[in-house]
Design a protein around this motif. Structure first.
Motif, short mmCIF file in Angstrom:
data_model
loop_
_atom_site.label_atom_id
_atom_site.label_comp_id
_atom_site.label_asym_id
_atom_site.label_seq_id
_atom_site.Cartn_x
_atom_site.Cartn_y
_atom_site.Cartn_z
N ILE A 84 0.83 -1.20 0.00
CA ILE A 84 0.00 0.00 0.00
C ILE A 84 0.87 1.26 0.00
N TYR A 123 -6.19 -10.20 4.25
CA TYR A 123 -5.07 -9.79 3.41
C TYR A 123 -3.92 -9.30 4.28
N LEU A 182 -1.50 -6.46 4.51
CA LEU A 182 -1.37 -5.11 3.96
C LEU A 182 -0.02 -4.55 4.40
N LEU A 229 -5.45 1.29 9.14
CA LEU A 229 -5.75 0.04 8.45
C LEU A 229 -6.28 -1.03 9.40
#
Length: 70
Positions: free
Chosen positions: A10, A44, A46, A66
């Motif tokens: 990200i 996921y 990240l 997040l």
């Protein structure tokens, strides 16, 4: 990609270069991306992939953001 997507690196960018800026410092519409990922119900990894020199406080703030979303 379905359930084959396991991890995302990200970072934000201005759209013209791969700038590795913190979330919100570029043109990527992360709200739409995060909503789509969350709707899958999958987990996921990240990874915040920011430029060298990004303040630790920014990394911590974005990691917490997040964690609250996912």
């Amino acid at each position: 990609l379905g359930n084959r997507l396991k991890a995302l690196h990200i970072h934000d960018n201005p759209g013209s270069v791969d700038a590795h800026r913190p979330i919100g410092e570029g043109t990527i519409q992360f709200t739409d991306i995060f909503n789509t990922l969350k709707a899958t119900g999958l987990c996921y990894n990240l990874i915040l992939e920011y430029n060298i020199g990004t303040p630790i406080s920014t990394l911590k703030k974005d990691a917490e953001m997040l964690a609250n979303i996912f």
